[in-house]
Design an enzyme around this catalytic site. Structure first.
Site, PDB file in Angstrom:
ATOM      1  N   SER A 201      88.102  26.255  75.728  1.00 36.56           N
ATOM      2  CA  SER A 201      88.019  25.332  76.849  1.00 36.56           C
ATOM      3  C   SER A 201      88.482  23.956  76.410  1.00 36.56           C
ATOM      4  CB  SER A 201      86.579  25.247  77.365  1.00 36.56           C
ATOM      5  OG  SER A 201      86.451  24.248  78.365  1.00 36.56           O
TER       6      SER A 201
ATOM      7  N   TYR B  42      77.436  24.350  77.280  1.00 39.11           N
ATOM      8  CA  TYR B  42      78.755  24.956  77.397  1.00 39.11           C
ATOM      9  C   TYR B  42      79.732  24.288  76.427  1.00 39.11           C
ATOM     10  CZ  TYR B  42      83.103  26.616  79.495  1.00 39.11           C
ATOM     11  OH  TYR B  42      84.337  27.189  79.700  1.00 39.11           O
TER      12      TYR B  42
END
Length: 261
Positions: free
Chosen positions: A144, A157
């Site tokens: 990510s 996250y």
């Protein structure tokens, strides 16, 4: 940087039932790959498999939870029994959550790390014997942009994706002696049902939600990078901007993000 052929490659894709994973499965199939599809939602996998088989692709469904050792083993055994081995492992399965760290139950952090990092690491470890025997073997880790820069209210996250990035960089060097490549894909905001499937969501976003790029665009960029033998891609222009801004002016970005903490 060596070229890699996708046609007839044996690819295991985790988290293939929706979003980027589904788009990757479609793109790989269109490029002639043979697929083993893994996710928890059997019905979604079987729908996708029927669609791909109708277009002439070779597809095997291996439903299961990547956090479970037995399910990881069964997915790899499916690759061996149906296609005789494995050439490409795509670690895509992932989950997220929204909300301040101090307001969250400790289980939120553990669950996110279990799916996004530990399952990815252990699937890779388990796949190595097959990959060592594969043709132009490759591990593709879907990380990510938030593995490059942390932002508020997604701390767990971000932590998991930073871990994925660190592991990927380390393994790339270690696996090179076996001829195994490693591609890290760092998408930015992508059009998918990811935000609808958060395991926890506390409060609303303090900033306007940004439109994401299509998952198919991420998939096309990923397969192109696989073919070209690249080490990492950032397929989202906004994501690239965030990474560059963090490199050039991290304190400015810190000040801007504090207003959203």
């Amino acid at each position: 940087m060596s070229r890699r052929s996708i046609r007839q490659s044996r690819c295991l894709v985790t988290g293939a039932s929706s979003g980027i994973g589904r788009a990757l499965a479609v793109e790989l199939a269109q490029n002639g790959a043979r697929l083993i599809l893994n996710a928890r939602r059997r019905d979604k996998l079987e729908d996708l498999a029927r669609e791909l088989k109708a277009a002439g692709s070779q597809v095997v469904v291996a439903p299961g939870d990547v956090t479970q050792p037995d399910d990881r083993r069964l997915a790899l055994e499916a690759a061996l029994s149906h296609f005789g081995g494995l050439d490409v492992l795509v670690n895509n399965a992932g989950i997220g959550a929204w909300g301040r760290f101090e307001d969250a139950d400790p289980e939120r952090l553990r669950r996110i790390m279990e799916v996004n990092f530990f399952a990815l690491a252990e699937m890779t470890r388990a796949a190595l014997p097959l990959l060592k025997e594969g043709s132009q073997p490759l591990v593709v880790n879907v990380g990510s942009i938030l593995g490059h820069r942390g932002i508020p209210r997604t701390s767990e996250y971000c932590a998991s994706k930073f871990a994925v990035r660190g592991l990927s960089e380390s393994l790339r060097a270690e696996l090179a002696r076996h001829g195994i490549g490693l591609l890290l894909v760092s998408p930015g905001t992508t059009q998918s049902d990811f935000s609808e499937n958060l395991i926890d969501k506390q409060g609303g976003m303090p900033w306007p939600e940004q439109p994401g790029i299509p998952a198919s665009r991420v998939a096309r960029a990923t397969v192109r990078a696989m073919r070209r033998g690249l080490n990492e891609i950032i397929p989202n222009p906004r994501g690239k901007l965030l990474v560059y801004l963090n490199r050039l002016a991290p304190r400015l970005l810190d000040r801007w993000l504090k207003r959203y903490g």
